[in-house]
Design a protein around this motif. Structure first.
Motif, PDB file in Angstrom:
ATOM      1  N   TYR A  93      -5.176  17.137   7.362  1.00 48.20           N
ATOM      2  CA  TYR A  93      -4.415  16.484   8.429  1.00 48.20           C
ATOM      3  C   TYR A  93      -5.066  15.162   8.850  1.00 48.20           C
ATOM      4  O   TYR A  93      -4.396  14.139   9.028  1.00 48.20           O
ATOM      5  N   GLU A  94      -6.419  15.164   9.024  1.00 48.70           N
ATOM      6  CA  GLU A  94      -7.121  13.962   9.479  1.00 48.70           C
ATOM      7  C   GLU A  94      -7.038  12.844   8.430  1.00 48.70           C
ATOM      8  O   GLU A  94      -6.848  11.660   8.765  1.00 48.70           O
ATOM      9  N   LYS A  95      -7.144  13.225   7.160  1.00 52.58           N
ATOM     10  CA  LYS A  95      -7.072  12.226   6.096  1.00 52.58           C
ATOM     11  C   LYS A  95      -5.683  11.589   6.044  1.00 52.58           C
ATOM     12  O   LYS A  95      -5.539  10.349   5.954  1.00 52.58           O
ATOM     13  N   ALA A  96      -4.649  12.407   6.148  1.00 54.24           N
ATOM     14  CA  ALA A  96      -3.283  11.877   6.127  1.00 54.24           C
ATOM     15  C   ALA A  96      -3.034  10.976   7.330  1.00 54.24           C
ATOM     16  O   ALA A  96      -2.396   9.918   7.221  1.00 54.24           O
ATOM     17  N   HIS A  97      -3.565  11.397   8.498  1.00 59.77           N
ATOM     18  CA  HIS A  97      -3.384  10.606   9.707  1.00 59.77           C
ATOM     19  C   HIS A  97      -4.108   9.269   9.602  1.00 59.77           C
ATOM     20  O   HIS A  97      -3.576   8.219   9.999  1.00 59.77           O
ATOM     21  N   GLN A  98      -5.339   9.304   9.049  1.00 55.27           N
ATOM     22  CA  GLN A  98      -6.126   8.068   8.933  1.00 55.27           C
ATOM     23  C   GLN A  98      -5.461   7.074   7.968  1.00 55.27           C
ATOM     24  O   GLN A  98      -5.379   5.878   8.249  1.00 55.27           O
ATOM     25  N   ILE A  99      -4.955   7.588   6.851  1.00 57.28           N
ATOM     26  CA  ILE A  99      -4.286   6.707   5.891  1.00 57.28           C
ATOM     27  C   ILE A  99      -3.028   6.114   6.502  1.00 57.28           C
ATOM     28  O   ILE A  99      -2.708   4.933   6.303  1.00 57.28           O
ATOM     29  N   HIS A 100      -2.307   6.940   7.296  1.00 60.80           N
ATOM     30  CA  HIS A 100      -1.102   6.429   7.957  1.00 60.80           C
ATOM     31  C   HIS A 100      -1.443   5.305   8.934  1.00 60.80           C
ATOM     32  O   HIS A 100      -0.738   4.288   8.999  1.00 60.80           O
ATOM     33  N   ARG A 101      -2.542   5.476   9.690  1.00 58.03           N
ATOM     34  CA  ARG A 101      -2.965   4.414  10.622  1.00 58.03           C
ATOM     35  C   ARG A 101      -3.372   3.152   9.861  1.00 58.03           C
ATOM     36  O   ARG A 101      -3.029   2.028  10.269  1.00 58.03           O
ATOM     37  N   ASP A 102      -4.112   3.331   8.757  1.00 58.44           N
ATOM     38  CA  ASP A 102      -4.523   2.151   7.962  1.00 58.44           C
ATOM     39  C   ASP A 102      -3.303   1.419   7.403  1.00 58.44           C
ATOM     40  O   ASP A 102      -3.258   0.182   7.372  1.00 58.44           O
ATOM     41  N   LEU A 103      -2.323   2.197   6.962  1.00 60.45           N
ATOM     42  CA  LEU A 103      -1.115   1.587   6.404  1.00 60.45           C
ATOM     43  C   LEU A 103      -0.339   0.835   7.479  1.00 60.45           C
ATOM     44  O   LEU A 103       0.177  -0.264   7.248  1.00 60.45           O
ATOM     45  N   THR A 104      -0.259   1.426   8.692  1.00 61.85           N
ATOM     46  CA  THR A 104       0.437   0.757   9.803  1.00 61.85           C
ATOM     47  C   THR A 104      -0.267  -0.549  10.166  1.00 61.85           C
ATOM     48  O   THR A 104       0.370  -1.587  10.371  1.00 61.85           O
ATOM     49  N   LEU A 105      -1.608  -0.488  10.243  1.00 58.82           N
ATOM     50  CA  LEU A 105      -2.387  -1.688  10.548  1.00 58.82           C
ATOM     51  C   LEU A 105      -2.213  -2.739   9.454  1.00 58.82           C
ATOM     52  O   LEU A 105      -2.098  -3.939   9.733  1.00 58.82           O
ATOM     53  N   ASN A 106      -2.169  -2.280   8.207  1.00 64.14           N
ATOM     54  CA  ASN A 106      -1.975  -3.204   7.083  1.00 64.14           C
ATOM     55  C   ASN A 106      -0.646  -3.941   7.197  1.00 64.14           C
ATOM     56  O   ASN A 106      -0.571  -5.157   7.003  1.00 64.14           O
ATOM     57  N   ARG A 107       0.402  -3.200   7.541  1.00 63.69           N
ATOM     58  CA  ARG A 107       1.728  -3.825   7.656  1.00 63.69           C
ATOM     59  C   ARG A 107       1.780  -4.799   8.829  1.00 63.69           C
ATOM     60  O   ARG A 107       2.433  -5.849   8.758  1.00 63.69           O
ATOM     61  N   GLN A 108       1.094  -4.457   9.924  1.00 67.88           N
ATOM     62  CA  GLN A 108       1.041  -5.377  11.057  1.00 67.88           C
ATOM     63  C   GLN A 108       0.312  -6.669  10.673  1.00 67.88           C
ATOM     64  O   GLN A 108       0.741  -7.778  11.016  1.00 67.88           O
ATOM     65  N   THR A 109      -0.802  -6.515   9.971  1.00 69.34           N
ATOM     66  CA  THR A 109      -1.566  -7.686   9.533  1.00 69.34           C
ATOM     67  C   THR A 109      -0.742  -8.550   8.579  1.00 69.34           C
ATOM     68  O   THR A 109      -0.740  -9.783   8.671  1.00 69.34           O
TER      69      THR A 109
END
Length: 379
Positions: A93-109
Protein backbone atom coordinates in the motif's frame (compact mmCIF):
# COMPACT_ATOMS: atom_id res chain seq x y z
CA UNK A 1 10.15 93.21 -48.52
CA UNK A 2 11.52 89.71 -47.90
CA UNK A 3 13.51 89.34 -44.71
CA UNK A 4 16.75 87.38 -44.79
CA UNK A 5 17.56 84.63 -42.32
CA UNK A 6 20.01 85.01 -39.47
CA UNK A 7 22.36 82.17 -40.49
CA UNK A 8 24.03 82.01 -37.05
CA UNK A 9 20.69 81.47 -35.36
CA UNK A 10 19.77 78.82 -37.92
CA UNK A 11 23.09 77.03 -37.35
CA UNK A 12 22.45 77.08 -33.60
CA UNK A 13 18.99 75.59 -34.15
CA UNK A 14 20.42 72.88 -36.41
CA UNK A 15 23.16 72.05 -33.87
CA UNK A 16 20.52 71.69 -31.16
CA UNK A 17 18.37 69.53 -33.44
CA UNK A 18 21.33 67.27 -34.25
CA UNK A 19 22.14 66.93 -30.55
CA UNK A 20 18.54 66.11 -29.63
CA UNK A 21 18.07 63.65 -32.48
CA UNK A 22 21.41 62.01 -31.65
CA UNK A 23 20.43 61.56 -28.01
CA UNK A 24 17.11 60.02 -29.09
CA UNK A 25 18.89 57.67 -31.45
CA UNK A 26 21.30 56.55 -28.72
CA UNK A 27 18.45 55.93 -26.29
CA UNK A 28 16.50 53.85 -28.82
CA UNK A 29 19.68 51.95 -29.68
CA UNK A 30 20.26 51.16 -25.99
CA UNK A 31 16.68 49.92 -25.71
CA UNK A 32 17.20 47.71 -28.74
CA UNK A 33 20.48 46.33 -27.37
CA UNK A 34 18.87 45.60 -23.99
CA UNK A 35 16.00 43.80 -25.74
CA UNK A 36 18.52 41.85 -27.81
CA UNK A 37 20.39 40.86 -24.64
CA UNK A 38 17.11 39.80 -22.99
CA UNK A 39 16.21 37.87 -26.14
CA UNK A 40 19.47 35.89 -26.08
CA UNK A 41 19.05 35.16 -22.36
CA UNK A 42 15.50 33.94 -22.92
CA UNK A 43 16.62 31.76 -25.82
CA UNK A 44 19.15 30.08 -23.51
CA UNK A 45 16.52 29.71 -20.80
CA UNK A 46 14.08 28.25 -23.33
CA UNK A 47 16.64 25.61 -24.25
CA UNK A 48 17.01 24.63 -20.58
CA UNK A 49 13.24 24.55 -20.04
CA UNK A 50 12.69 22.38 -23.10
CA UNK A 51 15.45 20.06 -21.95
CA UNK A 52 13.83 19.81 -18.49
CA UNK A 53 10.43 19.19 -20.08
CA UNK A 54 11.94 16.27 -21.96
CA UNK A 55 13.49 14.90 -18.79
CA UNK A 56 10.31 15.27 -16.74
CA UNK A 57 8.27 13.56 -19.46
CA UNK A 58 10.75 10.67 -19.49
CA UNK A 59 10.59 10.43 -15.69
CA UNK A 60 6.79 10.53 -15.88
CA UNK A 61 6.76 7.65 -18.33
CA UNK A 62 8.93 5.61 -15.97
CA UNK A 63 6.71 6.49 -13.01
CA UNK A 64 3.61 5.52 -15.01
CA UNK A 65 5.12 2.08 -15.63
CA UNK A 66 5.98 1.73 -11.94
CA UNK A 67 2.51 2.93 -10.98
CA UNK A 68 0.82 0.28 -13.12
CA UNK A 69 3.09 -2.42 -11.66
CA UNK A 70 2.40 -1.21 -8.09
CA UNK A 71 -1.36 -1.16 -8.68
CA UNK A 72 -1.21 -4.67 -10.15
CA UNK A 73 0.77 -5.91 -7.16
CA UNK A 74 -1.63 -4.19 -4.77
CA UNK A 75 -4.55 -5.85 -6.55
CA UNK A 76 -2.91 -9.25 -6.11
CA UNK A 77 -2.32 -8.54 -2.43
CA UNK A 78 -5.95 -7.55 -1.99
CA UNK A 79 -7.20 -10.67 -3.77
CA UNK A 80 -4.93 -13.02 -1.79
CA UNK A 81 -4.85 -11.09 1.43
CA UNK A 82 -4.33 -14.15 3.61
CA UNK A 83 -1.21 -15.23 1.70
CA UNK A 84 0.73 -12.06 2.70
CA UNK A 85 1.98 -10.84 6.05
CA UNK A 86 0.78 -7.58 7.55
CA UNK A 87 4.16 -6.00 6.79
CA UNK A 88 3.97 -7.05 3.13
CA UNK A 89 0.46 -5.67 2.80
CA UNK A 90 1.50 -2.35 4.39
CA UNK A 91 4.56 -2.18 2.18
CA UNK A 92 2.45 -2.74 -0.96
CA UNK A 93 0.00 0.00 0.00
CA UNK A 94 2.78 2.48 0.96
CA UNK A 95 4.74 1.80 -2.22
CA UNK A 96 1.68 2.32 -4.43
CA UNK A 97 0.79 5.49 -2.54
CA UNK A 98 4.34 6.88 -2.81
CA UNK A 99 4.52 6.21 -6.56
CA UNK A 100 1.13 7.87 -7.01
CA UNK A 101 2.36 10.98 -5.15
CA UNK A 102 5.57 11.06 -7.22
CA UNK A 103 3.55 10.76 -10.42
CA UNK A 104 1.19 13.57 -9.33
CA UNK A 105 4.16 15.80 -8.48
CA UNK A 106 5.77 14.92 -11.81
CA UNK A 107 2.67 15.97 -13.73
CA UNK A 108 2.45 19.23 -11.78
CA UNK A 109 6.10 19.98 -12.53
CA UNK A 110 5.56 19.18 -16.22
CA UNK A 111 2.61 21.58 -16.35
CA UNK A 112 4.66 24.33 -14.68
CA UNK A 113 7.53 23.82 -17.12
CA UNK A 114 5.17 23.84 -20.10
CA UNK A 115 3.58 27.07 -18.83
CA UNK A 116 7.03 28.59 -18.40
CA UNK A 117 8.02 27.48 -21.90
CA UNK A 118 4.89 29.05 -23.41
CA UNK A 119 5.50 32.27 -21.46
CA UNK A 120 9.09 32.49 -22.71
CA UNK A 121 7.96 31.93 -26.32
CA UNK A 122 5.39 34.71 -26.00
CA UNK A 123 8.02 37.04 -24.53
CA UNK A 124 10.42 36.19 -27.37
CA UNK A 125 7.77 37.18 -29.90
CA UNK A 126 7.22 40.48 -28.07
CA UNK A 127 10.97 41.16 -27.86
CA UNK A 128 11.37 40.39 -31.55
CA UNK A 129 8.76 43.00 -32.41
CA UNK A 130 10.35 45.53 -30.05
CA UNK A 131 13.81 44.94 -31.55
CA UNK A 132 12.39 45.31 -35.04
CA UNK A 133 10.67 48.58 -34.16
CA UNK A 134 13.80 49.89 -32.43
CA UNK A 135 15.99 49.05 -35.43
CA UNK A 136 13.46 50.68 -37.74
CA UNK A 137 13.38 53.84 -35.62
CA UNK A 138 17.19 53.98 -35.45
CA UNK A 139 17.31 53.70 -39.24
CA UNK A 140 14.81 56.51 -39.66
CA UNK A 141 16.62 58.74 -37.17
CA UNK A 142 19.91 58.01 -38.95
CA UNK A 143 18.36 59.27 -42.18
CA UNK A 144 17.22 62.45 -40.45
CA UNK A 145 20.69 62.97 -38.94
CA UNK A 146 22.30 62.48 -42.35
CA UNK A 147 20.21 65.31 -43.75
CA UNK A 148 20.82 67.50 -40.72
CA UNK A 149 24.58 66.91 -40.63
CA UNK A 150 25.35 66.94 -44.36
CA UNK A 151 22.72 68.51 -46.58
CA UNK A 152 21.26 70.98 -44.08
CA UNK A 153 24.44 71.99 -42.23
CA UNK A 154 25.43 74.59 -44.77
CA UNK A 155 21.94 75.56 -45.82
CA UNK A 156 21.84 78.83 -43.86
CA UNK A 157 23.44 80.92 -46.59
CA UNK A 158 21.29 79.27 -49.28
CA UNK A 159 18.03 80.23 -47.60
CA UNK A 160 18.04 83.91 -48.55
CA UNK A 161 14.35 84.40 -48.90
CA UNK A 162 11.02 82.71 -48.22
CA UNK A 163 10.69 81.16 -51.67
CA UNK A 164 14.04 79.38 -51.46
CA UNK A 165 13.10 78.12 -48.02
CA UNK A 166 9.80 76.74 -49.27
CA UNK A 167 11.33 75.03 -52.31
CA UNK A 168 14.12 73.51 -50.27
CA UNK A 169 11.72 72.38 -47.57
CA UNK A 170 9.57 70.59 -50.14
CA UNK A 171 12.64 68.79 -51.48
CA UNK A 172 13.64 67.71 -47.99
CA UNK A 173 10.16 66.34 -47.32
CA UNK A 174 10.19 64.51 -50.62
CA UNK A 175 13.64 63.07 -49.90
CA UNK A 176 12.56 61.91 -46.47
CA UNK A 177 9.46 60.23 -47.90
CA UNK A 178 11.51 58.52 -50.61
CA UNK A 179 13.97 57.29 -48.00
CA UNK A 180 11.15 56.04 -45.79
CA UNK A 181 9.66 54.14 -48.72
CA UNK A 182 13.02 52.58 -49.53
CA UNK A 183 13.61 51.60 -45.92
CA UNK A 184 10.09 50.24 -45.65
CA UNK A 185 10.61 48.08 -48.74
CA UNK A 186 13.98 46.81 -47.57
CA UNK A 187 12.74 45.98 -44.07
CA UNK A 188 9.53 44.41 -45.41
CA UNK A 189 11.40 42.25 -47.92
CA UNK A 190 14.24 41.41 -45.54
CA UNK A 191 13.98 41.36 -41.72
CA UNK A 192 10.17 41.46 -41.63
CA UNK A 193 9.90 38.39 -43.86
CA UNK A 194 12.55 36.62 -41.81
CA UNK A 195 10.68 37.39 -38.60
CA UNK A 196 7.49 36.02 -40.13
CA UNK A 197 9.38 32.84 -40.96
CA UNK A 198 10.66 32.72 -37.39
CA UNK A 199 7.06 32.76 -36.15
CA UNK A 200 6.11 29.90 -38.46
CA UNK A 201 9.21 27.91 -37.55
CA UNK A 202 8.47 28.33 -33.83
CA UNK A 203 5.04 26.75 -34.39
CA UNK A 204 6.72 24.01 -36.40
CA UNK A 205 9.15 23.31 -33.56
CA UNK A 206 6.28 22.72 -31.17
CA UNK A 207 4.70 20.22 -33.54
CA UNK A 208 8.04 18.48 -34.15
CA UNK A 209 8.57 18.21 -30.43
CA UNK A 210 5.18 16.61 -29.88
CA UNK A 211 5.55 14.20 -32.79
CA UNK A 212 9.27 13.35 -32.88
CA UNK A 213 10.66 14.36 -29.49
CA UNK A 214 13.21 16.76 -28.03
CA UNK A 215 16.18 15.79 -30.25
CA UNK A 216 14.48 16.71 -33.50
CA UNK A 217 13.00 19.84 -31.93
CA UNK A 218 16.43 20.96 -30.67
CA UNK A 219 17.86 20.63 -34.18
CA UNK A 220 15.05 22.83 -35.47
CA UNK A 221 15.77 25.37 -32.70
CA UNK A 222 19.34 25.64 -33.99
CA UNK A 223 17.98 26.42 -37.47
CA UNK A 224 15.69 29.00 -35.92
CA UNK A 225 18.63 30.64 -34.15
CA UNK A 226 20.49 30.85 -37.47
CA UNK A 227 17.45 32.50 -39.06
CA UNK A 228 17.22 35.09 -36.26
CA UNK A 229 20.95 35.79 -36.61
CA UNK A 230 20.51 36.34 -40.37
CA UNK A 231 17.65 38.75 -39.70
CA UNK A 232 19.85 40.72 -37.31
CA UNK A 233 22.65 40.78 -39.90
CA UNK A 234 20.19 42.08 -42.50
CA UNK A 235 19.05 44.92 -40.22
CA UNK A 236 22.62 45.94 -39.48
CA UNK A 237 23.39 45.89 -43.23
CA UNK A 238 20.53 48.33 -43.83
CA UNK A 239 21.92 50.63 -41.12
CA UNK A 240 25.39 50.33 -42.72
CA UNK A 241 23.93 51.38 -46.08
CA UNK A 242 22.55 54.54 -44.52
CA UNK A 243 25.81 55.77 -43.05
CA UNK A 244 28.89 53.52 -42.79
CA UNK A 245 30.97 54.66 -39.82
CA UNK A 246 34.12 53.57 -41.66
CA UNK A 247 33.71 56.61 -43.91
CA UNK A 248 34.76 58.88 -41.05
CA UNK A 249 37.44 56.52 -39.72
CA UNK A 250 39.08 55.10 -42.86
CA UNK A 251 38.08 57.40 -45.68
CA UNK A 252 36.39 57.06 -49.05
CA UNK A 253 38.37 54.33 -50.83
CA UNK A 254 38.40 51.61 -48.10
CA UNK A 255 34.75 52.29 -47.28
CA UNK A 256 33.78 52.13 -50.95
CA UNK A 257 35.57 48.82 -51.41
CA UNK A 258 33.80 47.32 -48.40
CA UNK A 259 30.42 48.70 -49.47
CA UNK A 260 30.65 47.34 -53.02
CA UNK A 261 31.85 43.97 -51.73
CA UNK A 262 28.90 43.80 -49.32
CA UNK A 263 26.40 44.81 -52.01
CA UNK A 264 27.79 42.17 -54.36
CA UNK A 265 27.32 39.50 -51.69
CA UNK A 266 23.64 40.46 -51.35
CA UNK A 267 23.08 40.50 -55.13
CA UNK A 268 24.69 37.26 -56.23
CA UNK A 269 23.40 37.60 -59.80
CA UNK A 270 25.31 40.84 -60.35
CA UNK A 271 29.10 41.12 -60.49
CA UNK A 272 30.57 44.41 -59.19
CA UNK A 273 34.17 45.36 -59.98
CA UNK A 274 36.03 48.33 -58.52
CA UNK A 275 39.13 50.11 -59.80
CA UNK A 276 40.98 52.88 -57.99
CA UNK A 277 43.41 54.98 -60.04
CA UNK A 278 45.85 57.50 -58.65
CA UNK A 279 46.83 58.37 -55.09
CA UNK A 280 44.65 56.93 -52.35
CA UNK A 281 44.25 59.91 -50.03
CA UNK A 282 41.81 61.43 -47.59
CA UNK A 283 39.52 64.18 -48.80
CA UNK A 284 37.54 66.86 -46.96
CA UNK A 285 34.54 65.29 -45.23
CA UNK A 286 31.92 66.87 -47.48
CA UNK A 287 33.69 65.49 -50.57
CA UNK A 288 33.96 61.96 -49.15
CA UNK A 289 30.31 61.92 -48.06
CA UNK A 290 29.04 63.37 -51.34
CA UNK A 291 31.12 61.07 -53.57
CA UNK A 292 30.14 58.00 -51.54
CA UNK A 293 26.45 58.94 -51.82
CA UNK A 294 26.77 59.55 -55.55
CA UNK A 295 28.34 56.15 -56.17
CA UNK A 296 25.89 54.50 -53.80
CA UNK A 297 22.90 56.05 -55.59
CA UNK A 298 24.30 55.08 -59.02
CA UNK A 299 24.87 51.46 -58.02
CA UNK A 300 21.48 51.17 -56.32
CA UNK A 301 19.78 52.56 -59.45
CA UNK A 302 21.44 49.85 -61.52
CA UNK A 303 20.44 47.09 -59.10
CA UNK A 304 16.84 48.31 -58.90
CA UNK A 305 16.10 49.15 -62.52
CA UNK A 306 18.75 47.96 -64.99
CA UNK A 307 18.66 44.15 -64.54
CA UNK A 308 22.43 44.19 -65.15
CA UNK A 309 24.81 41.26 -64.84
CA UNK A 310 27.89 43.43 -64.38
CA UNK A 311 28.64 46.82 -62.80
CA UNK A 312 31.99 48.56 -63.14
CA UNK A 313 32.97 51.32 -60.73
CA UNK A 314 36.09 53.40 -61.32
CA UNK A 315 37.43 56.16 -59.07
CA UNK A 316 40.33 58.27 -60.32
CA UNK A 317 42.03 60.69 -57.95
CA UNK A 318 44.12 63.30 -59.71
CA UNK A 319 45.76 66.27 -58.08
CA UNK A 320 43.10 68.75 -59.12
CA UNK A 321 40.07 66.59 -59.97
CA UNK A 322 38.23 63.41 -59.02
CA UNK A 323 36.54 61.37 -61.73
CA UNK A 324 33.90 58.73 -61.02
CA UNK A 325 32.65 56.26 -63.62
CA UNK A 326 29.78 53.83 -62.97
CA UNK A 327 28.99 51.60 -65.96
CA UNK A 328 26.61 48.65 -66.33
CA UNK A 329 25.55 46.21 -69.05
CA UNK A 330 21.86 46.38 -68.16
CA UNK A 331 18.75 47.06 -70.20
CA UNK A 332 19.36 50.82 -70.42
CA UNK A 333 16.74 53.42 -71.35
CA UNK A 334 15.97 56.03 -73.97
CA UNK A 335 17.21 59.36 -72.60
CA UNK A 336 15.06 61.36 -75.05
CA UNK A 337 11.89 59.73 -73.74
CA UNK A 338 12.71 60.39 -70.08
CA UNK A 339 11.06 63.76 -69.61
CA UNK A 340 10.79 63.77 -65.83
CA UNK A 341 13.87 62.77 -63.89
CA UNK A 342 13.49 60.87 -60.68
CA UNK A 343 14.31 62.59 -57.42
CA UNK A 344 17.36 60.34 -57.07
CA UNK A 345 18.90 61.73 -60.27
CA UNK A 346 17.92 65.29 -59.31
CA UNK A 347 19.59 64.78 -55.93
CA UNK A 348 22.73 63.47 -57.64
CA UNK A 349 22.88 66.52 -59.91
CA UNK A 350 22.46 68.86 -56.94
CA UNK A 351 25.22 67.14 -54.98
CA UNK A 352 27.61 67.41 -57.91
CA UNK A 353 26.72 71.06 -58.49
CA UNK A 354 27.29 71.88 -54.81
CA UNK A 355 30.83 70.56 -55.25
CA UNK A 356 31.27 72.60 -58.43
CA UNK A 357 31.40 69.52 -60.63
CA UNK A 358 29.56 68.05 -63.61
CA UNK A 359 27.60 64.84 -64.16
CA UNK A 360 26.59 63.17 -67.41
CA UNK A 361 24.33 60.14 -67.86
CA UNK A 362 24.44 58.24 -71.16
CA UNK A 363 22.25 55.25 -71.91
CA UNK A 364 20.77 53.26 -74.81
CA UNK A 365 18.16 50.54 -74.72
CA UNK A 366 19.92 47.18 -74.51
CA UNK A 367 23.36 48.86 -74.27
CA UNK A 368 23.51 49.68 -70.57
CA UNK A 369 24.09 53.00 -68.82
CA UNK A 370 27.19 55.05 -68.01
CA UNK A 371 27.33 57.69 -65.27
CA UNK A 372 30.35 60.02 -65.44
CA UNK A 373 31.05 62.49 -62.61
CA UNK A 374 33.89 65.02 -62.49
CA UNK A 375 34.49 67.06 -59.36
CA UNK A 376 37.30 69.62 -58.99
CA UNK A 377 39.31 69.44 -55.75
CA UNK A 378 40.05 72.55 -53.69
CA UNK A 379 43.61 73.78 -53.95
Amino acid sequence: MIKKFDTKTLDMILDKMVETVGDSKNEIFRIGEQCRSDYESLVDELKDVRRMVGQIIEEGDQLEIKSRAARKHLSEVSMHFKDFTEAQVREAYEKAHQIHRDLTLNRQTEKQLRDRRDDIERRLVGLTRTIERAEHLVSQITVVMNYLMSDLKQVGEALQDAKLKQDFGLKIIEAQEEERKRLSREIHDGPAQMMANVMMRSDLIERIYKEYGATEALAEVKNLKTMVRNALYEVRRIIYDLRPMALDDLGLVPTLKKYLQTIEEYHSTTSISYINVGEEKRLPTKYEVALFRLIQESVQNVLKHANAKEIKVKLEMAQEQITVLVKDNGQGFNIDERKDESFGIIGMRERVELLGGKISINSKIGKGTTVLIKVPLPK
